[in-house]
Design a protein around this motif. Structure first.
Motif, short mmCIF file in Angstrom:
data_model
loop_
_atom_site.label_atom_id
_atom_site.label_comp_id
_atom_site.label_asym_id
_atom_site.label_seq_id
_atom_site.Cartn_x
_atom_site.Cartn_y
_atom_site.Cartn_z
N ILE A 333 0.83 -1.20 0.00
CA ILE A 333 0.00 0.00 0.00
C ILE A 333 0.87 1.26 0.00
CG2 ILE A 333 -1.66 1.35 1.36
CD1 ILE A 333 -2.96 -1.29 2.20
N ASP A 334 1.99 1.21 0.73
CA ASP A 334 2.91 2.35 0.73
C ASP A 334 3.46 2.64 -0.66
OD1 ASP A 334 2.57 2.91 3.40
OD2 ASP A 334 4.43 1.95 4.06
N ASN A 337 2.08 5.44 -2.88
CA ASN A 337 2.52 6.82 -2.72
C ASN A 337 3.36 7.30 -3.90
OD1 ASN A 337 1.54 7.77 -0.08
ND2 ASN A 337 2.82 6.13 0.78
N TYR A 338 4.06 6.36 -4.55
CA TYR A 338 4.98 6.73 -5.62
C TYR A 338 4.32 6.76 -6.99
CZ TYR A 338 8.12 5.37 -1.84
OH TYR A 338 8.74 5.25 -0.61
N GLU A 339 3.07 6.29 -7.09
CA GLU A 339 2.39 6.25 -8.38
C GLU A 339 1.89 7.64 -8.75
OE1 GLU A 339 1.57 5.68 -11.64
OE2 GLU A 339 1.83 3.63 -10.88
N GLU A 340 2.27 8.11 -9.93
CA GLU A 340 1.89 9.44 -10.38
C GLU A 340 0.63 9.42 -11.25
OE1 GLU A 340 5.38 10.85 -12.33
OE2 GLU A 340 6.49 11.19 -10.45
N ASP A 341 0.32 8.28 -11.86
CA ASP A 341 -0.86 8.18 -12.73
C ASP A 341 -2.08 7.72 -11.94
OD1 ASP A 341 0.71 8.85 -14.96
OD2 ASP A 341 1.32 6.74 -15.22
N PRO A 342 -3.28 8.00 -12.43
CA PRO A 342 -4.49 7.49 -11.78
C PRO A 342 -4.49 5.95 -11.79
CG PRO A 342 -5.03 9.20 -13.39
CD PRO A 342 -3.59 8.86 -13.60
N PHE A 343 -5.06 5.36 -10.77
CA PHE A 343 -5.09 3.90 -10.69
C PHE A 343 -6.32 3.42 -9.92
CE2 PHE A 343 -2.70 5.38 -7.01
CZ PHE A 343 -3.23 4.64 -5.96
N ASP A 364 -5.25 -6.07 10.69
CA ASP A 364 -4.03 -5.35 11.06
C ASP A 364 -3.40 -4.64 9.87
OD1 ASP A 364 -3.98 -5.98 13.82
OD2 ASP A 364 -3.31 -8.00 13.34
N GLY A 365 -3.94 -4.88 8.68
CA GLY A 365 -3.46 -4.17 7.50
C GLY A 365 -4.07 -2.78 7.44
N ASN A 366 -3.30 -1.83 6.94
CA ASN A 366 -3.73 -0.43 6.95
C ASN A 366 -4.51 -0.09 5.68
OD1 ASN A 366 -4.05 2.21 7.69
ND2 ASN A 366 -1.92 2.81 7.34
N TYR A 367 -5.67 -0.74 5.50
CA TYR A 367 -6.51 -0.43 4.35
C TYR A 367 -7.03 1.01 4.41
CZ TYR A 367 -6.68 -5.36 2.95
OH TYR A 367 -6.36 -6.62 2.52
N GLU A 368 -7.07 1.58 5.62
CA GLU A 368 -7.51 2.97 5.76
C GLU A 368 -6.67 3.92 4.91
OE1 GLU A 368 -9.43 0.81 8.99
OE2 GLU A 368 -7.40 0.80 8.17
N LYS A 369 -5.43 3.54 4.68
CA LYS A 369 -4.53 4.42 3.92
C LYS A 369 -4.97 4.55 2.46
CE LYS A 369 0.31 5.62 3.43
NZ LYS A 369 1.70 5.30 3.78
N LEU A 370 -5.79 3.62 1.97
CA LEU A 370 -6.30 3.75 0.61
C LEU A 370 -7.09 5.04 0.43
CD1 LEU A 370 -7.48 0.08 -0.13
CD2 LEU A 370 -5.38 1.20 -0.91
N LEU A 371 -7.62 5.57 1.53
CA LEU A 371 -8.37 6.82 1.47
C LEU A 371 -7.47 8.01 1.15
CD1 LEU A 371 -10.70 6.31 4.56
CD2 LEU A 371 -11.28 5.99 2.15
N ASP A 372 -6.16 7.84 1.31
CA ASP A 372 -5.22 8.93 1.00
C ASP A 372 -5.09 9.15 -0.50
OD1 ASP A 372 -4.80 9.07 3.71
OD2 ASP A 372 -2.82 8.12 3.68
N PHE A 373 -5.55 8.19 -1.29
CA PHE A 373 -5.40 8.26 -2.74
C PHE A 373 -6.77 8.45 -3.38
CE2 PHE A 373 -2.49 5.06 -0.91
CZ PHE A 373 -1.29 5.75 -1.04
#
Length: 450
Positions: A333-334, A337-343, A364-373
């Protein structure tokens, strides 16, 4: 060699030839037959090889590939288990193949990925020169138990080969928690100035083995890895022999960094893969290779099955990532962060024995971080799609962006309808197999055994 051993090897080689000639291959059956005929066949097969074993929870396959390509720059007579068949029967099959190709009267070199629970079965017969310990994270609780159980299996396996040198990830506290009969050499990161921090509160393996207080970090790379120390006793990270001294640039498909002051690049992304490259570099230096030879090996290494593997489906670019535990999931998931194109994102969760039947790790996986994209569509599939759907909803993924496909065979149709050109797939082991099989059936890839 005994007559029994000779018969076992010949039957194994014949079976391997038949599978490779008339089917799509097969990595375990020849080994199963050979060991049935002679329980000591692995000892006979490996006796003319120097062996490097790669073991640990995450990163074995890529580290093995990088190490193989690095050592190949100096040692042409080398074999490995590229399909990741890392249990006893798969390793026997690897040697059966190498036994046929080895130059007579010349000592060979083998670089083997070995399942951490199978290490004790392998070192009963093989006495490696080097064992690489990548890391120990919580993984397949139904099979392994907690991290301390996993590490004890690794310790017991290494103890059967007391002359083997262990190249261990010095940033992992567990690898400095026991006195071993083996000599240990450590690699790790020295890329940041000292500070003072703690690992995330939901991190395993951060208790001091001496006094049970929570460890602190001069810097923390990810999970429980970093320059650790105990504020209550003298437990701290050991001295490193090989170290990443600078991280220059990380992108969605490459990494640029320095080890011991030497610049390197790889065509795989993520800090966790820099650790894998560091492990391979450490083996290379231990065997006397130059930094230039090591970079040549890195450049020669190809994408591995399910490890940032890119597949074209019509006009879509599918980036396939194997996930199996919370640490690995979070690192993948981290990468986003480096992807510049839409996905878009597709996540597939199976619970077959090869995946681990306990899927509680998804919490325990940080699926919440998907909301950052700004992800326009998240698709969920697999045997345990109901649990994964609930996890995504709890993570806050809006229902109008969430699609549920119980059957993995429907995922490829979904690829073609995706609102983005790029699609990141996060899938467990047997889900990757299912998906690749269907992609092969539809002509998008050539099927190969794993």
């Amino acid at each position: 060699m005994s007559i029994r051993g000779t018969i076992a090897i010949n039957i194994g080689k014949l079976t391997q030839w038949g599978l490779q000639t008339f089917t799509k291959g097969g990595t375990s059956l020849p080994g199963k037959l050979a060991v049935k005929l002679d329980p000591d066949v692995l000892k006979h097969l490996s006796e003319n090889f120097d062996v490097v074993i790669i073991t640990g929870t995450n990163g074995k396959t890529l580290t093995t590939s990088l190490t193989y390509h690095v050592l190949q720059q100096k040692f042409p007579n080398i074999l490995t288990n590229p399909t990741g068949a890392n249990m006893e029967q798969g390793i026997i099959s690897t040697f059966l193949d190498g036994y046929s190709r080895k130059v007579k009267h010349e000592k060979g070199l083998a670089v083997l990925e070995v399942d951490e629970a199978s290490l004790v079965k392998v070192t009963k017969f093989i006495k490696p020169k080097v064992i690489v310990n990548t890391n120990v994270f919580r993984d397949q609780m139904d099979r392994f138990g907690e991290i301390y159980t996993i590490y004890q299996k690794m310790v017991d396996g290494a103890a059967l080969a007391p002359d083997a040198v262990i190249l261990a990830n010095g940033d992992s506290p567990i690898f400095h928690s026991k006195e071993l009969v083996n000599k240990q050499i450590y690699f790790g990161f020295n890329h940041e100035p000292d500070g003072d921090t703690a690992a995330h509160y939901n991190t395993d393996g951060v208790l001091c083995p001496n006094c049970q207080h929570i460890l602190r970090y001069k810097f923390n790379t990810y999970s429980n890895l970093g320059k650790y120390y105990c504020p209550h006793c003298d437990f701290k990270r050991p001295e490193l022999t090989y170290a990443v001294t600078k991280v220059n640039k990380l992108t969605h498909n490459s990494s640029s960094f320095e080890i011991d002051g030497h610049p390197f690049t790889t065509n795989v992304a993520g800090l966790y893969n820099v650790y894998n490259a560091l492990a391979a570099y450490s083996v290379g230096r231990y065997f006397g290779l130059t930094p230039e030879q090591i970079q040549a090996g890195f450049s020669a290494a190809q994408q591995k099955f399910g490890r940032q593997e890119t597949i074209k489906v019509d006009d879509k670019e599918i980036i396939l990532n194997l996930i199996k535990n919370p640490v690995g999931l979070n690192q993948v998931i981290d990468l986003l962060n480096y992807e510049e194109d839409p996905f878009s994102v597709v996540s597939i969760l199976n619970d077959r024995p090869a995946d681990g039947t306990d899927v509680s790790w998804i919490w325990d996986g940080n699926y919440e971080k998907l909301l950052d994209f700004d992800i326009p569509k998240v698709t969920v599939s697999g045997i345990r799609h109901k649990e994964l759907t609930l996890r995504m909803k709890v993570a806050g993924i809006p229902e109008d962006r969430l699609t549920v496909l119980p059957e993995v065979t429907d995922v490829i149709k979904e690829f073609k309808k995706a609102p983005t050109k790029k699609i990141y797939v996060l899938a467990t082991y047997t889900a990757v197999l299912q998906l690749r099989k269907e992609l092969a059936n539809q002509g998008y890839i050539a099927e190969r055994m794993k």
